[in-house]
Design a protein around this motif. Sequence first.
Motif, short mmCIF file in Angstrom:
data_model
loop_
_atom_site.label_atom_id
_atom_site.label_comp_id
_atom_site.label_asym_id
_atom_site.label_seq_id
_atom_site.Cartn_x
_atom_site.Cartn_y
_atom_site.Cartn_z
N LEU A 219 37.57 -19.38 86.48
CA LEU A 219 37.08 -19.27 88.01
C LEU A 219 35.99 -18.71 88.23
O LEU A 219 35.16 -18.99 89.21
N ILE A 220 35.77 -17.51 87.69
CA ILE A 220 34.34 -16.73 87.79
C ILE A 220 33.33 -18.02 87.47
O ILE A 220 32.07 -17.93 88.18
N ILE A 221 33.28 -18.98 86.32
CA ILE A 221 32.18 -19.74 86.24
C ILE A 221 31.98 -20.57 87.21
O ILE A 221 31.07 -21.09 87.63
N ARG A 222 33.24 -21.19 87.63
CA ARG A 222 33.28 -22.19 88.69
C ARG A 222 32.47 -21.65 89.94
O ARG A 222 31.72 -22.25 90.63
N MET A 223 32.74 -20.30 90.37
CA MET A 223 32.18 -19.56 91.32
C MET A 223 30.84 -19.60 91.29
O MET A 223 29.85 -19.54 92.37
N LEU A 224 30.24 -19.14 90.01
CA LEU A 224 28.89 -19.08 89.58
C LEU A 224 28.32 -20.51 89.73
O LEU A 224 27.16 -20.62 90.44
N ALA A 225 28.99 -21.56 89.39
CA ALA A 225 28.30 -22.77 89.53
C ALA A 225 28.09 -23.18 91.09
O ALA A 225 27.03 -23.98 91.23
N ARG A 226 29.21 -23.00 91.84
CA ARG A 226 29.18 -23.30 93.29
C ARG A 226 28.47 -22.27 94.18
O ARG A 226 28.02 -22.47 95.16
N GLN A 227 28.32 -21.06 93.59
CA GLN A 227 27.76 -19.96 94.39
C GLN A 227 28.57 -19.90 95.55
O GLN A 227 28.05 -19.60 96.74
N GLN A 228 29.77 -19.69 95.34
CA GLN A 228 30.78 -19.31 96.45
C GLN A 228 31.53 -18.17 96.51
O GLN A 228 32.17 -17.64 95.47
N GLY A 229 31.07 -17.16 97.38
CA GLY A 229 31.89 -15.80 97.64
C GLY A 229 31.77 -14.85 96.40
O GLY A 229 30.98 -15.13 95.50
N GLU A 230 32.18 -13.65 96.64
CA GLU A 230 32.08 -12.60 95.67
C GLU A 230 33.27 -12.69 94.48
O GLU A 230 34.03 -13.25 94.68
N LEU A 231 32.50 -12.40 93.33
CA LEU A 231 33.40 -12.54 92.26
C LEU A 231 34.55 -11.49 92.13
O LEU A 231 34.43 -10.32 92.79
N PRO A 232 35.83 -11.90 91.64
CA PRO A 232 36.84 -10.94 91.61
C PRO A 232 36.53 -9.68 90.87
O PRO A 232 35.56 -9.68 89.88
#
Length: 465
Positions: A199-212
């Motif tokens: 999930l963190i990797i996908r969020m980094l790739a998409r630059q969406q929201g703050e990390l958990p």
Amino acid sequence: MRLGSLRQLTLASFVLALVPLIALLWQSQNDLAKVGQMTSVETRYVVNVVGLMQQLDEASIDLERALRQYAIIQNETVAELSDNAIVQFIDALKAICETLPQSSTCSTLKKDITQLKTFRNIDDTMLLSAYLNSLSNNVSAMRQDVDTAIQQRLAIQQEDLNAMQAKQAWSTAMLVSVSLLLILLGSQLIVNPVKKLKLIIRMLARQQGELPPLSTHAPSELIGVEKDLHWLSDRLQQLEHIRTALLRHAAHELKTPLASIKEGCSLLSENVVGELNTQQVEVLSLLTSSTQRLNTLVEKLLDYNLLLQQAQPTFTDVDPNQMVKDCLEDYALALQDREVTVDIRTSSIVVDEELYRRILDNLISNAVAHGAIGRPINLSIYQKDGNTVLDVANRGKRIAPDAVKRLFEPFTRGDDPRNDNVIGTGLGLSIVSDCAKLMHGDVSVVDVEDADVCFRVTIPREVKQ
């Protein structure tokens, strides 16, 4: 509570999963020992009771033979043999009655043997025969009691085995279920942190929201990876902030002096400060042209900055004819000056209008700048294999294959000079690539028959959100 290392968690999960299986094996061994002991006891009982019954049968036969001999001969020797036969029968009867205390035939046989003890006083052969027949019938009844007792013991043994088998089945099901639950629990302790890392990797790739937040219930190795991803996120945010700030400030700072220069050129061209001679007009024309070229470069920087800030595309039905017409109007003078015509072929499209317009602007600008003078440009928008395809083709010098790989990188300029003598920023094709990726598509250089260079942009019509 913080878990240990991944190796410790794996070994602990494996050991915990083995505990119920070891308990099941121990119980199976105990049940097997009980079955062996039960079989041994019942086998000895059957052998013993069958042997005692055989002794009773033999004693009954010997007793009947001795008494019938005495009834014929009637001497003291035969009488002593009959007494011995009676004693042997009583001993055999006592032994089997102790083994079968629940048998009612024992008392009947005791009455029979009591009657036969007075064989010396029995003169009537018929009466003796009646006593012996009664003894024989009761011995047969005793044999039936032995068979019944054996069958009862076998039935009880079978019930015990069935109960033990049912207990073993329930124990197996329960302990195997516990093992599976422990295995699932142990695997979940590993799977959950791994899912979080994904999930963190996908969020980094998409630059969406703050990390958990960082995990506390996970193996130390995975917590370390999570910390590295958080550090990487912070670093990427810093770099992104530096990049956007650089573009924003550079574009803004260039706009201010550029506006002053343009205003000054406008005042000079309008003869506000006096008439200009021919040489001054020529210099002013060069200055105005350079200012316009500088303004184009600044707009490209602003365009790239806006592209970086756009997060998600919005797909709508767009009229391609009107979009192409508006785009070509911006390049009308350049096309007229270079005697270039544009062959247009379009179909309906569903795209993000702003992103698609940027793609058209940059590809047409690139075709005008690098295309051959007096040769047409082909612009085609069509549908193929569920995709919206845009081809912008021009005639001119072909692009070397090794240059295609880095053609769409930011701030990368081609080696060939532009026809408009403008120094490019190397952002045009990069903007095209980024716009296509935002719409889940791509851009490539393809070979076509009727052109030397063709850029193809492919956008899926059905995008998975």
